[in-house]
Every structure is written in structure tokens, then in C-alpha cells.
Design a protein around this motif. Structure first.
Motif, PDB file in Angstrom:
ATOM      1  N   TRP A 176       0.625  -1.261  -0.125  1.00  0.00           N
ATOM      2  CA  TRP A 176      -0.139  -0.198   0.004  1.00  0.00           C
ATOM      3  C   TRP A 176       0.570   1.487   0.211  1.00  0.00           C
ATOM      4  O   TRP A 176       0.334   1.880  -0.523  1.00  0.00           O
ATOM      5  N   THR A 177       2.183   0.863   0.454  1.00  0.00           N
ATOM      6  CA  THR A 177       2.960   2.440  -0.227  1.00  0.00           C
ATOM      7  C   THR A 177       3.704   2.629  -1.136  1.00  0.00           C
ATOM      8  O   THR A 177       4.368   3.486  -1.091  1.00  0.00           O
ATOM      9  N   GLU A 178       3.916   1.264  -2.392  1.00  0.00           N
ATOM     10  CA  GLU A 178       4.271   1.173  -3.183  1.00  0.00           C
ATOM     11  C   GLU A 178       3.554   2.512  -4.800  1.00  0.00           C
ATOM     12  O   GLU A 178       3.916   2.744  -6.179  1.00  0.00           O
ATOM     13  N   ASP A 179       2.159   2.280  -4.625  1.00  0.00           N
ATOM     14  CA  ASP A 179       1.456   3.223  -6.033  1.00  0.00           C
ATOM     15  C   ASP A 179       0.245   3.615  -5.208  1.00  0.00           C
ATOM     16  O   ASP A 179      -0.447   2.941  -4.715  1.00  0.00           O
ATOM     17  N   GLU A 180       0.670   4.726  -5.985  1.00  0.00           N
ATOM     18  CA  GLU A 180      -0.861   5.321  -5.824  1.00  0.00           C
ATOM     19  C   GLU A 180      -1.556   5.318  -6.374  1.00  0.00           C
ATOM     20  O   GLU A 180      -2.691   5.514  -5.841  1.00  0.00           O
ATOM     21  N   ASN A 181      -2.126   4.415  -7.366  1.00  0.00           N
ATOM     22  CA  ASN A 181      -3.096   3.769  -8.371  1.00  0.00           C
ATOM     23  C   ASN A 181      -3.697   2.690  -7.394  1.00  0.00           C
ATOM     24  O   ASN A 181      -4.749   1.990  -7.953  1.00  0.00           O
ATOM     25  N   HIS A 182      -3.550   2.613  -6.390  1.00  0.00           N
ATOM     26  CA  HIS A 182      -3.176   0.886  -5.759  1.00  0.00           C
ATOM     27  C   HIS A 182      -4.737   0.719  -5.973  1.00  0.00           C
ATOM     28  O   HIS A 182      -5.495  -0.423  -6.192  1.00  0.00           O
TER      29      HIS A 182
END
Length: 116
Positions: free
Chosen positions: A31-37
Motif C-alpha cells: 500500500w506504500t508503493e503505488d498511488e493508483n493501488h
């Protein structure tokens, strides 16, 4: 989860004894690596729902006709607070439409962000 990956259902499990067809989505992202998650997750849920509502699932899996449909998301990393709010709302919306949304860890527990 980009492009074609968003359109895929990771697995389908049919349990005729319990009258359930489960469409599984595996979410491998932190949840910290992708703003589009969260948007990607919503797209996968919507695509799964479209697969059912278009009746395409009944062509591919005729035995699923008449079974309760469940979309189950298996997370490698625990959903953050924003994701949990989204999932609760999605459960309500899908529940009102006659479907079930469930989620939990892939395996016995969520991976630690420190394990990356």
C-alpha cells in the motif's frame, strides 16, 4: 496491476455443494508503493462484476448458473485505513446488488512491509 492485468480474474472456484461461485482477485501490491493501488483494485472488482453481470461467466462456466456469486480479494499486504473504508463501502454496494465481497490475507497472514 496495470492494463491487461486489471481485466483478469486470478481464479474461479465453484462449490456446488454450498451453491457458491467465488471469483478470486490476488492483490500483490504494497500500500506504500503505488498511488493508483486503490483505483486498480476498484477496476478489478468492477471487471469481475461485469464478467458476472454480462453472463459471460455462464458461457465459460455453465455450472456456475444459479450459484451465489462471491468476489474474494486475497491481499499479500494488509489493507490500509483508506482501503478498509473502500472495502466496507464496496461490500455494502455489492451486497445491495445481490453479491458478496469478502477479503483477507493470501495465506495465513499478511506480509510485513519490512519484508520487501
Amino acid at each position: 496491476m496495470r492494463d491487461e492485468r486489471l481485466k483478469l480474474i486470478d481464479s474461479i472456484v465453484i462449490d456446488s455443494d454450498f451453491g457458491i461461485c467465488t471469483l478470486n482477485i490476488v492483490d500483490p501490491l504494497s500500500w506504500t508503493e503505488d498511488e493508483n493501488h486503490l483505483a486498480d483494485l476498484q477496476a478489478k472488482i468492477n471487471n469481475s462484476l461485469q464478467y458476472v453481470e454480462s453472463s459471460e461467466i455462464y458461457i465459460d462456466y455453465p455450472v456456475s448458473r444459479g450459484l451465489d456469486m462471491v468476489i474474494h480479494i486475497q491481499f499479500i499486504y494488509a489493507p490500509n485505513e483508506e482501503a478498509n473504508r473502500f472495502l466496507e463501502e464496496a461490500q455494502n454496494v455489492l451486497g445491495d446488488a445481490g453479491y458478496e465481497l469478502s477479503f483477507g490475507p493470501l495465506g495465513s497472514d499478511y506480509a510485513s512491509e519490512a519484508d520487501e
